[in-house]
Design an enzyme around this catalytic site. Structure first.
Site, mmCIF file in Angstrom:
data_model
loop_
_atom_site.group_PDB
_atom_site.id
_atom_site.type_symbol
_atom_site.label_atom_id
_atom_site.label_comp_id
_atom_site.label_asym_id
_atom_site.label_seq_id
_atom_site.Cartn_x
_atom_site.Cartn_y
_atom_site.Cartn_z
ATOM 1 N N GLU A 53 -5.532 -16.821 5.893
ATOM 2 C CA GLU A 53 -6.889 -16.629 6.751
ATOM 3 C C GLU A 53 -7.585 -17.742 7.252
ATOM 4 O OE1 GLU A 53 -5.682 -13.210 3.895
ATOM 5 O OE2 GLU A 53 -5.944 -15.241 3.836
ATOM 6 N N ASP A 67 -9.418 -12.567 1.433
ATOM 7 C CA ASP A 67 -10.297 -11.290 0.767
ATOM 8 C C ASP A 67 -9.514 -10.695 0.083
ATOM 9 O OD1 ASP A 67 -8.881 -10.668 3.287
ATOM 10 O OD2 ASP A 67 -10.166 -9.131 3.832
ATOM 11 N N GLY A 127 -3.589 -8.691 3.601
ATOM 12 C CA GLY A 127 -3.753 -7.334 3.010
ATOM 13 C C GLY A 127 -2.576 -6.847 2.301
#
Length: 381
Positions: A143, A151, A120
């Site tokens: 991840e 993502d 993030g």
């Protein structure tokens, strides 16, 4: 003076200096991992400052020894276990909307990437116009080791790195330093740590949104660092040969064929990382990055939102929860993936991650109409 970004949280602080606003990620003990309050606070700031004509430049930085170690996935996993996957859906929906606003932002954003930049943390920086790395920067998208996938629009920027370097970084979770970030295009500048505060002071004095003027200021403090001899950037021929393969199985097989021919640790380290990661995560990550090559940043975020909702619901695999248990909660680092092998993760299941979620209350990610479709990531090789 720094003040909280919103009335209910001091996890994002705002410093006002003339027409510059500095957003400070303020959870140093958690390495500035993004909580739901932080994501909401950042989104409010970006939306309001875009409309304020007196604000012309945004700086984003982290307090302490990290820029941002990622989203607080432990918080998300815990909330899903205690309540419902809908909490996680709201968290990622807000985070992905923030990523999209940043990627299409009309004013310059300068991210000062000191320390750790993961997950993030990449989402709130790499999509912005200027990304300043330094000698202590550590970038990774780890991840697949957690039962998740890269993502935050990573399938957009990873797929636009030179050759198949994005597949290498996204599948193995390889750690890059500041020089490597600059070389592959993830960073736009490299500024030594001892000059970062001088750069920041100069940026706080600007009274323009002209990206060329901002770039000129950063250039005054920048250096062109040498990439280490052991860097993967110097092994692009091997990376392209192996990570261009169609399937994860073929990538591992190609790496195993390379292993006896090379003396450095890159190939064996890549094999070990791939062997430890969630088989399901590896397959959906590769499919996502390949799909991202042909999509806009908005299309990537919409697809990734579908994927992350399937992950949180545990529709086809519970690996995300097992990864959180093994790495973040019990910390035994011994996840039991299901299914445990790559050959048991069939293409049909991988394709289902890209489909709409079968729930009457669920909606696709709805992104606002913006004047820009996203900034092009330019490799600086």
């Amino acid at each position: 003076m720094a003040s909280p970004a919103s009335g209910d949280s001091d996890q994002v602080l705002v410093e006002a200096n003339g027409s510059t606003r500095t957003l400070v990620l303020n959870r140093p003990k958690q390495l500035n991992a993004l909580s739901s309050a932080m994501v909401t606070g950042l989104l409010k700031c970006f939306i309001s400052y875009e409309e304020e004509t007196t604000v012309k430049l945004l700086i984003v930085k982290g307090k302490g020894r990290a820029f941002c170690a990622g989203g607080d996935v432990a918080e998300v996993a815990q909330s899903i276990n205690n309540d419902t996957w809908k909490y996680g859906a709201v968290f990622f929906r807000t985070e992905f909307l923030l990523n999209y606003i940043i990627a299409t932002y009309s004013k310059p954003q300068v991210s000062l990437l000191t320390g750790i930049v993961m997950g993030g943390g990449a989402g709130v920086s790499i999509h912005g116009r200027f990304r300043v790395a330094t000698e202590n920067t550590v970038f990774a998208m780890p991840e697949t080791a957690l039962g998740l996938f890269p993502d935050i629009g990573a399938s957009y920027f990873l797929s636009r790195l030179p050759g198949f370097y994005g597949e290498y970084v996204g599948l193995t979770g390889a750690r890059l330093d500041g020089a490597e970030m600059l070389a592959c295009g993830l960073a736009t500048h490299f500024v030594p740590l001892n000059r970062m505060s001088l750069l920041e002071e100069s940026l706080k004095k600007v009274d323009t949104s002209d990206p060329f003027a901002i770039c000129g200021i950063i250039d005054q403090f920048s250096q062109q660092p040498s990439v280490k001899g052991s860097s993967a950037m110097n092994r692009m021929e091997i990376i392209n040969r192996c990570f261009s393969k169609r399937t994860v199985e073929e990538i591992i097989s190609a790496l195993e064929q390379e292993a006896p021919r090379v003396t450095d640790k890159l190939v064996t380290a890549a094999i070990q990382s791939l062997r430890k990661a969630s088989p399901t995560s590896l397959k959906i990550s590769l499919a996502s990055i390949r799909e991202g090559r042909l999509q806009t940043v908005g299309e990537c975020l919409r697809r990734e939102y579908r994927m992350v909702c399937h992950v949180m619901r545990g529709d086809f695999s519970r690996d995300f929860f097992e990864g959180c248990r093994a790495i973040l909660v019990d910390k035994d680092r011994n996840p039991k993936w299901m299914p445990p092998t790559l050959d048991q993760v069939h293409d049909g299941v991988v394709g289902k991650y890209f489909s709409k979620v079968d729930d009457p209350e669920w909606e696709d990610l709805n992104l606002p109409t913006r004047s820009s479709h996203g900034r092009r990531i330019v490799p600086k090789l």
